[in-house]
Design an enzyme around this catalytic site. Structure first.
Site, mmCIF file in Angstrom:
data_model
loop_
_atom_site.group_PDB
_atom_site.id
_atom_site.type_symbol
_atom_site.label_atom_id
_atom_site.label_comp_id
_atom_site.label_asym_id
_atom_site.label_seq_id
_atom_site.Cartn_x
_atom_site.Cartn_y
_atom_site.Cartn_z
ATOM 1 N N ASP A 116 -6.310 1.109 -0.738
ATOM 2 C CA ASP A 116 -5.309 1.255 -1.790
ATOM 3 C C ASP A 116 -4.223 2.269 -1.450
ATOM 4 O OD1 ASP A 116 -6.797 -0.583 -3.293
ATOM 5 O OD2 ASP A 116 -8.029 1.019 -4.152
ATOM 6 N N LYS A 148 -0.704 -0.421 1.372
ATOM 7 C CA LYS A 148 -0.491 -1.307 2.536
ATOM 8 C C LYS A 148 0.337 -2.519 2.150
ATOM 9 C CE LYS A 148 -4.917 -1.747 2.871
ATOM 10 N NZ LYS A 148 -5.364 -0.772 1.891
ATOM 11 N N GLY A 159 -7.075 -5.785 -2.827
ATOM 12 C CA GLY A 159 -6.084 -6.085 -3.858
ATOM 13 C C GLY A 159 -4.799 -5.352 -3.519
ATOM 14 N N HIS A 160 -3.727 -6.095 -3.346
ATOM 15 C CA HIS A 160 -2.465 -5.485 -2.946
ATOM 16 C C HIS A 160 -1.391 -5.834 -3.964
ATOM 17 C CE1 HIS A 160 -4.387 -6.347 1.206
ATOM 18 N NE2 HIS A 160 -4.884 -5.260 0.670
ATOM 19 N N GLN A 175 -8.453 -2.843 3.212
ATOM 20 C CA GLN A 175 -9.283 -1.659 2.987
ATOM 21 C C GLN A 175 -8.721 -0.452 3.764
ATOM 22 O OE1 GLN A 175 -11.375 -4.774 3.732
ATOM 23 N NE2 GLN A 175 -11.172 -5.064 1.557
HETATM 24 P P1 GDP Z 1 -3.100 -1.518 -1.031
HETATM 25 O O1 GDP Z 1 -4.454 -2.056 -1.365
HETATM 26 O O2 GDP Z 1 -3.156 -0.539 0.096
HETATM 27 O O3 GDP Z 1 -2.086 -2.587 -0.803
HETATM 28 O O4 GDP Z 1 -2.627 -0.676 -2.306
HETATM 29 P P2 GDP Z 1 -2.692 -1.174 -3.837
HETATM 30 O O5 GDP Z 1 -1.609 -2.158 -4.054
HETATM 31 O O6 GDP Z 1 -4.072 -1.564 -4.194
HETATM 32 O O7 GDP Z 1 -2.423 0.186 -4.597
HETATM 33 C C1 GDP Z 1 -1.244 0.903 -4.471
HETATM 34 C C2 GDP Z 1 -0.570 0.972 -5.854
HETATM 35 O O8 GDP Z 1 0.465 1.940 -5.816
HETATM 36 C C3 GDP Z 1 0.098 -0.345 -6.249
HETATM 37 O O9 GDP Z 1 0.085 -0.456 -7.650
HETATM 38 C C4 GDP Z 1 1.525 -0.172 -5.740
HETATM 39 O O10 GDP Z 1 2.478 -0.923 -6.487
HETATM 40 C C5 GDP Z 1 1.738 1.305 -5.984
HETATM 41 N N1 GDP Z 1 2.635 1.982 -5.044
HETATM 42 C C6 GDP Z 1 2.798 1.785 -3.708
HETATM 43 N N2 GDP Z 1 3.646 2.719 -3.205
HETATM 44 C C7 GDP Z 1 4.013 3.500 -4.232
HETATM 45 C C8 GDP Z 1 4.845 4.653 -4.343
HETATM 46 O O11 GDP Z 1 5.403 5.169 -3.383
HETATM 47 N N3 GDP Z 1 4.962 5.206 -5.591
HETATM 48 C C9 GDP Z 1 4.344 4.699 -6.692
HETATM 49 N N4 GDP Z 1 4.524 5.299 -7.856
HETATM 50 N N5 GDP Z 1 3.562 3.602 -6.624
HETATM 51 C C10 GDP Z 1 3.384 3.037 -5.404
HETATM 52 P P1 IMO Z 2 -7.599 -2.747 -0.364
HETATM 53 O O1 IMO Z 2 -7.284 -3.742 0.727
HETATM 54 C C1 IMO Z 2 -10.317 0.142 -2.123
HETATM 55 C C2 IMO Z 2 -14.590 -0.603 -1.685
HETATM 56 C C3 IMO Z 2 -15.388 -0.914 -2.952
HETATM 57 C C4 IMO Z 2 -16.721 -0.257 -2.590
HETATM 58 C C5 IMO Z 2 -16.845 -0.566 -1.105
HETATM 59 C C6 IMO Z 2 -17.704 -1.790 -0.799
HETATM 60 O O2 IMO Z 2 -7.013 -3.098 -1.675
HETATM 61 O O3 IMO Z 2 -7.277 -1.373 0.100
HETATM 62 P P2 IMO Z 2 -17.249 -4.419 -1.102
HETATM 63 O O4 IMO Z 2 -16.999 -5.223 -2.319
HETATM 64 O O5 IMO Z 2 -16.184 -4.479 -0.070
HETATM 65 O O6 IMO Z 2 -18.591 -4.659 -0.498
HETATM 66 O O7 IMO Z 2 -17.302 -2.884 -1.633
HETATM 67 O O8 IMO Z 2 -15.533 -0.802 -0.627
HETATM 68 N N1 IMO Z 2 -13.431 -1.479 -1.427
HETATM 69 C C7 IMO Z 2 -12.161 -1.085 -1.600
HETATM 70 N N2 IMO Z 2 -11.660 0.065 -2.103
HETATM 71 N N3 IMO Z 2 -9.492 -0.816 -1.682
HETATM 72 C C8 IMO Z 2 -9.982 -1.959 -1.152
HETATM 73 O O9 IMO Z 2 -9.188 -2.894 -0.572
HETATM 74 C C9 IMO Z 2 -11.376 -2.158 -1.136
HETATM 75 N N4 IMO Z 2 -12.190 -3.151 -0.729
HETATM 76 C C10 IMO Z 2 -13.444 -2.723 -0.895
HETATM 77 O O10 IMO Z 2 -14.805 -0.323 -4.076
HETATM 78 O O11 IMO Z 2 -16.628 1.141 -2.721
HETATM 79 MG MG MG Z 3 -5.716 -2.258 -3.003
#
Ligand code: GDP
Ligand code: IMO
Ligand code: MG
Length: 433
Positions: free
Chosen positions: A17, A20, A44-45, A228
């Site tokens: 999270d 990416k 989840g992105h 991840q």
């Molecule tokens: P990922 O799994 O690495 O793709 O990250 P996620 O999308 O799960 O979580 C990142 C969250 O932060 C998402 O809701 C993005 O829209 C948000 N986000 C990404 N970059 C920024 C930033 O620079 N500032 C803020 N406020 N939100 C951001």
């Molecule tokens: P993105 O791509 C954050 C975490 C789960 C748990 C552990 C194992 O959005 O960064 P699983 O269901 O994979 O067997 O769970 O890994 N986890 C993540 N945490 N971002 C993710 O993906 C994750 N994918 C799995 O919360 O701790």
């Molecule tokens: Mg994510």
């Protein structure tokens, strides 16, 4: 064949999270191919474009640019219902994906019994539960390495599929009854359901490995998308509180069937603080008092895209990042979420753990780690409308430069908001052709 400097691996440097999705989307403007290497719909992105939010789990985050081709590699695990739902939402949002989305025949398929075992095993572990996403990811990878998994190639052949499914369910029923005291399941309804998925997935099945090799040989621009983060890696992460795939830059090669010479550079994405969702140690976790002064979960967008769980929050851990820089061989850092720190009086950076020379390999040591902090004065002004790096407040620049120094790697991008345009570029990514 010369080394291909036109390809970039983008990987998470913490516990996932990191943002990416946003970084992949940004770099996709210039890329021709975006390939996801591992993981499944546990990822989840979120991407924000012109006020509209897009959420992806398995589909590469580069799909929003109409000129790109997107690939789901052999190292992934695919829950067909979830993937077809994602594909459906592309259609309903007017995003053309025909002849733009390719799935490797070697990817493994997630079945209902994987989700069931995920949930049952978490329950059985009780207090030691991993806190998985419950999507069946671990059990699917377990079947893959136990050599009783079913791949897309198998699913697409009705006879082979039936044969493999019957054998897999028979094995699974032994576990269900003996280990989990759960009634056996029948293979027939699964066969029916998954045969319909097979028909729908058939048009996307493709020799992803060949397609990427050919693109790479032509010097076309490729983004390798990691899911991840490094500390969730099944080998080098905070085991056993990890996911079940290789989340490092090396995982790009094994997950997509590309040789290491095809990966030109690696960009590590890191949040300017730390988060973690699920169980396991987080040495720099905020105290309840610090958390009360931190922006709330919804305004900081720290609610999980996949499970809706609130993410745990900690200070930026440079000791950890130095370690994951080494694991990934990172060339530059993309730092996200600077804006979330805008209102804080004091911002801490963890520069090491007391009595630890190296990042601890055991959970026991990591659980007891005492972070050594360096305190930074907050800049107390909004960075969200800053459009060039030099215009950032001096204190914010000092914070970033210190991170660069501690991690021993240059920063190439700083993000100050979820939207595409909220990005400060410090470097170019792709070479000129
Ligand atoms: P990922 O799994 O690495 O793709 O990250 P996620 O999308 O799960 O979580 C990142 C969250 O932060 C998402 O809701 C993005 O829209 C948000 N986000 C990404 N970059 C920024 C930033 O620079 N500032 C803020 N406020 N939100 C951001
Ligand atoms: P993105 O791509 C954050 C975490 C789960 C748990 C552990 C194992 O959005 O960064 P699983 O269901 O994979 O067997 O769970 O890994 N986890 C993540 N945490 N971002 C993710 O993906 C994750 N994918 C799995 O919360 O701790
Ligand atoms: Mg994510």
């Amino acid at each position: 064949m010369s080394k291909n400097m036109s390809s970039i691996a983008v990987v998470g440097m913490q516990w996932g999270d990191e943002g990416k999705g946003k970084v992949i989307d940004l770099l996709s403007e210039e890329a021709q191919h975006i390939a996801r290497a591992q993981g499944g719909n546990n990822a989840g992105h979120t991407i924000v474009v012109q006020g509209k939010e897009f959420r992806f789990h398995l589909i590469p985050s580069g799909i929003l640019y109409p000129h790109t081709k997107c690939y789901i590699g052999g190292g992934t695990v695919i829950d067909p219902a979830s993937l077809l739902e994602e594909i459906g939402s592309l259609t309903s949002q007017g995003i053309e994906h025909v002849k733009r989305l390719y799935i490797s025949m070697y990817s493994h398929i997630v079945f209902p019994y994987h989700r069931l075992v995920d949930q049952l095993s978490e329950k059985l572990k009780g207090g030691a539960a991993v806190g998985t996403t419950g999507k069946g990811i671990g059990p699917c990878y377990t079947d893959k390495t136990s050599r009783c998994g079913i791949r897309l190639a198998d699913l697409l052949n009705p006879e082979i599929f039936q044969q493999r499914l019957k054998a897999a369910v028979a094995l699974k029923n032994r576990d269900l009854e003996k280990l989990y005291d759960h009634p056996p399941i029948a293979w027939e309804p699964i066969y029916e359901e998954y045969s319909t998925y097979a028909k729908k997935l058939l048009p996307y099945a493709a020799p992803v490995e060949e397609l990427l090799y050919t693109a790479s040989k032509k010097g076309e621009k490729i983004l390798f998308e990691g899911a991840q983060g490094a500390l969730l890696d099944v080998t080098f992460g905070t085991y056993p509180f990890v996911t079940s795939s290789c989340t490092l830059s090396g995982g790009v090669c094994s997950g997509l069937g590309v040789g290491p010479s095809r990966v030109g550079q690696t960009v590590g994405v890191a949040k300017l603080y730390t988060t973690r969702v699920g169980n396991g140690p987080l040495p720099t976790e905020l105290s309840s008092d610090e958390l009360a002064h931190f922006p709330d979960h919804s305004s900081s967008r720290e609610v999980g895209t996949t499970t809706g769980r609130k993410r745990r929050i900690g200070w930026f851990d440079a000791f950890l990042l130095r370690h994951t820089t080494c694991l990934n061989g990172v060339d530059s850092l993309a730092l996200t979420k600077l804006d979330i720190l805008d209102d804080l009086d004091e911002i801490k950076i963890c520069v090491g753990y007391k009595h630890c020379k190296m990042f601890p390999a055991t959970l026991e040591e990591l659980g007891k780690a005492v972070p050594v902090y360096e305190s930074h004065k907050g800049w107390k002004v909004s960075t969200r409308d800053v459009s060039v790096y030099d215009d950032l407040p001096d204190l914010a620049k000092a914070y970033i430069r210190r991170i660069e120094e501690l991690c021993e790697v240059p920063v190439s991008l700083v993000s100050v908001g979820p939207e595409r345009e909220k990005t400060l570029w410090l470097d170019r990514f792709f070479d000129e052709q």
